[in-house]
Design a protein around this motif. Structure first.
Motif, PDB file in Angstrom:
ATOM      1  N   SER A  73      -9.582   2.861  18.162  1.00  0.00           N
ATOM      2  CA  SER A  73      -8.668   1.955  18.845  1.00  0.00           C
ATOM      3  C   SER A  73      -8.068   1.024  17.795  1.00  0.00           C
ATOM      4  O   SER A  73      -8.774   0.548  16.896  1.00  0.00           O
ATOM      5  N   ASN A  74      -6.761   0.751  17.905  1.00  0.00           N
ATOM      6  CA  ASN A  74      -6.111  -0.029  16.851  1.00  0.00           C
ATOM      7  C   ASN A  74      -4.867  -0.716  17.395  1.00  0.00           C
ATOM      8  O   ASN A  74      -4.507  -0.562  18.566  1.00  0.00           O
ATOM      9  N   MET A  75      -4.192  -1.460  16.510  1.00  0.00           N
ATOM     10  CA  MET A  75      -3.035  -2.256  16.907  1.00  0.00           C
ATOM     11  C   MET A  75      -1.713  -1.521  16.733  1.00  0.00           C
ATOM     12  O   MET A  75      -0.657  -2.042  17.101  1.00  0.00           O
ATOM     13  N   PHE A  76      -1.725  -0.307  16.187  1.00  0.00           N
ATOM     14  CA  PHE A  76      -0.496   0.379  15.802  1.00  0.00           C
ATOM     15  C   PHE A  76      -0.135   1.446  16.841  1.00  0.00           C
ATOM     16  O   PHE A  76      -0.902   2.376  17.081  1.00  0.00           O
ATOM     17  N   ASP A  77       1.059   1.331  17.445  1.00  0.00           N
ATOM     18  CA  ASP A  77       1.497   2.335  18.400  1.00  0.00           C
ATOM     19  C   ASP A  77       2.133   3.531  17.715  1.00  0.00           C
ATOM     20  O   ASP A  77       2.416   4.551  18.364  1.00  0.00           O
ATOM     21  N   MET A  78       2.358   3.419  16.411  1.00  0.00           N
ATOM     22  CA  MET A  78       2.909   4.511  15.611  1.00  0.00           C
ATOM     23  C   MET A  78       2.649   4.195  14.143  1.00  0.00           C
ATOM     24  O   MET A  78       2.392   3.042  13.782  1.00  0.00           O
ATOM     25  N   PRO A  79       2.704   5.202  13.266  1.00  0.00           N
ATOM     26  CA  PRO A  79       2.563   4.908  11.839  1.00  0.00           C
ATOM     27  C   PRO A  79       3.757   4.103  11.347  1.00  0.00           C
ATOM     28  O   PRO A  79       4.890   4.308  11.796  1.00  0.00           O
ATOM     29  N   ARG A  80       3.486   3.185  10.423  1.00  0.00           N
ATOM     30  CA  ARG A  80       4.551   2.331   9.910  1.00  0.00           C
ATOM     31  C   ARG A  80       4.621   2.425   8.385  1.00  0.00           C
ATOM     32  O   ARG A  80       3.588   2.577   7.730  1.00  0.00           O
ATOM     33  N   PRO A  81       5.815   2.349   7.823  1.00  0.00           N
ATOM     34  CA  PRO A  81       5.935   2.405   6.365  1.00  0.00           C
ATOM     35  C   PRO A  81       5.127   1.296   5.713  1.00  0.00           C
ATOM     36  O   PRO A  81       5.168   0.140   6.145  1.00  0.00           O
ATOM     37  N   ALA A  82       4.358   1.638   4.684  1.00  0.00           N
ATOM     38  CA  ALA A  82       3.504   0.657   4.011  1.00  0.00           C
ATOM     39  C   ALA A  82       3.167   1.166   2.620  1.00  0.00           C
ATOM     40  O   ALA A  82       3.203   2.366   2.349  1.00  0.00           O
ATOM     41  N   GLN A  83       2.810   0.231   1.744  1.00  0.00           N
ATOM     42  CA  GLN A  83       2.355   0.590   0.402  1.00  0.00           C
ATOM     43  C   GLN A  83       0.837   0.746   0.362  1.00  0.00           C
ATOM     44  O   GLN A  83       0.306   1.443  -0.491  1.00  0.00           O
ATOM     45  N   GLU A  84       0.145   0.057   1.282  1.00  0.00           N
ATOM     46  CA  GLU A  84      -1.315   0.142   1.353  1.00  0.00           C
ATOM     47  C   GLU A  84      -1.718   0.520   2.768  1.00  0.00           C
ATOM     48  O   GLU A  84      -1.000   0.257   3.731  1.00  0.00           O
ATOM     49  N   ILE A  85      -2.887   1.085   2.894  1.00  0.00           N
ATOM     50  CA  ILE A  85      -3.348   1.609   4.164  1.00  0.00           C
ATOM     51  C   ILE A  85      -3.466   0.518   5.240  1.00  0.00           C
ATOM     52  O   ILE A  85      -3.258   0.799   6.432  1.00  0.00           O
ATOM     53  N   VAL A  86      -3.750  -0.734   4.865  1.00  0.00           N
ATOM     54  CA  VAL A  86      -3.872  -1.790   5.883  1.00  0.00           C
ATOM     55  C   VAL A  86      -2.555  -2.033   6.613  1.00  0.00           C
ATOM     56  O   VAL A  86      -2.554  -2.580   7.712  1.00  0.00           O
ATOM     57  N   GLY A  87      -1.432  -1.608   6.032  1.00  0.00           N
ATOM     58  CA  GLY A  87      -0.145  -1.791   6.682  1.00  0.00           C
ATOM     59  C   GLY A  87       0.116  -0.794   7.792  1.00  0.00           C
ATOM     60  O   GLY A  87       1.106  -0.921   8.522  1.00  0.00           O
ATOM     61  N   THR A  88      -0.757   0.193   7.930  1.00  0.00           N
ATOM     62  CA  THR A  88      -0.603   1.198   8.979  1.00  0.00           C
ATOM     63  C   THR A  88      -1.965   1.712   9.431  1.00  0.00           C
ATOM     64  O   THR A  88      -2.175   2.906   9.617  1.00  0.00           O
TER      65      THR A  88
END
Length: 371
Positions: A73-88
């Motif tokens: 379970s997480n806060m992201f409804d879709m993958p988001r562009p990021a440089q590090e894994i915590v951004g997605t």
């Protein structure tokens, strides 16, 4: 004899509407693009599906089999562009590493979990074929990492799905393209859903020397006297974490290192997370290539995850700390190394058989320890 057909993917193939590209052996591969702009590949069989991000570190974003969602379970409804894994941080699984790994310490400059999780892939494709185990459908990819005055390697991740099975393979092959040796740190980071009342089944006893509590807590984890007291109690008796029936214990996170696990006749080891319904999540791998096993559990209002088995070459305390422990491998120039993990979902009937197998591994491990 293995027979394989390969299809190269291009970013232009992916549109807003999902469309089927391949159908073979009772499986299919379809393409779509999230609103965030990230390309997605859905691999489907009779049991369920995987959503792979072919150009984005080849993360597995989603995994559903027999109607059971395997993903945290997480806060992201879709993958988001990021440089590090915590951004997605909402994916089911990602490749952690490869030059550095884990939580960076004071002496480290690498991103959390290294450069690979969000790496833009240079090439992506599909393989359809038949091998010694039967038909398969696979996502393949290539990432060439090259840095002036630094490392130069080719990473080739792969996800293999088979008909009528809720188990699949997650692979990573690393080739050092340089003439100089390179550091290598790899973890197959699988973020299974947290299950209240779930039971972790491992091929070794829940004792302080085999299920070791991480007491060197990274800077991003908030400390308190109560948390430190819990760590001290767990270090003395980690068996209370065998059943995940008290979610409040996992906020902040808890990390364990599982050591000395037993293996089967084929040299592989396995762990399982059994749900109260009788079915389970399962992971199996070869500890000769992945000698470290990490467990990470976190439950709060935003994220719920039981990464009950993270096969790795190292522990997750950052490059400098792992080098001091002797956990940074060296890959000589021109050589390759391959890691493979079989993971997924088991029905209640399959779970009974798998539990017996793991218990036999644990029994053999206990006998060997007494010699």
């Amino acid at each position: 004899m293995s027979v394989t057909t390969a299809i190269q993917l291009r970013r232009s193939f992916f549109g807003e509407a999902e469309r089927v590209l391949v159908e073979a052996h009772g499986m299919s591969a379809s393409l779509f693009r999230y609103d965030s702009g990230i390309e997605a590949l859905r691999l489907t069989n009779s049991r369920g599906h995987l959503v792979v991000l072919p150009f984005y570190g080849q993360m597995i974003w989603d995994a559903v089999f027999d109607g059971v969602d395997l993903t945290m379970s997480n806060m992201f409804d879709m993958p988001r562009p990021a440089q590090e894994i915590v951004g997605t941080y909402g994916c089911f699984a990602f490749h952690s590493g490869l030059l550095a790994n884990g939580c960076p310490g004071p002496e480290d400059a690498h991103p959390l979990h290294g450069e690979m999780p969000c790496a833009p892939m240079d090439a992506a494709g599909l393989e359809v074929g038949v091998d010694a185990e039967g038909p398969f459908l696979a996502a393949i990819g290539l990432r060439e990492y090259v840095m002036g005055f630094g490392a130069h390697y080719a990473a080739r991740p792969k996800v293999v799905l088979r008909p009528d099975s809720a188990l699949f393979d997650m692979e990573m092959s690393v080739e050092n393209l340089s003439g100089a040796p390179m550091d290598l740190m790899y973890m197959c980071h699988v973020n299974f859903a947290f299950v209240e009342g779930g039971r972790i089944i491992q091929p070794v006893a829940f004792t302080p020397d085999t299920t070791v509590v991480r007491t060197k807590v990274p800077a991003h984890v908030p400390r308190s006297p109560a948390y430190d007291g819990l760590l001290e109690a767990l270090a003395k008796d980690p068996s209370v974490m065998e059943v995940t029936d008290e979610p409040e214990r996992y906020d902040p996170e808890q990390v364990f290192y599982v050591r000395g696990a037993g293996t089967g006749p084929d040299g592989r080891t396995a762990q399982m997370y059994k749900r109260p319904e009788g079915d389970a999540f399962h992971i199996a791998y070869d500890p000769a290539s992945l000698p470290k096993t990490v467990r990470w559990v976190l439950v709060n209002s935003d994220q719920k995850v039981c990464a009950f088995c993270l096969p790795a070459t190292c522990e997750p305390e950052g490059h400098a700390a792992e080098r001091a422990k002797g956990n940074v491998q060296t890959l000589p120039g021109g050589e390759s190394r391959r890691f493979s993990v079989r993971l997924g979902y088991l029905t209640a009937t399959e779970t009974k058989a798998a539990e017996c197998t793991i218990q036999a591994m644990a029994a053999d491990c206990a006998i060997e320890a007494m010699k």
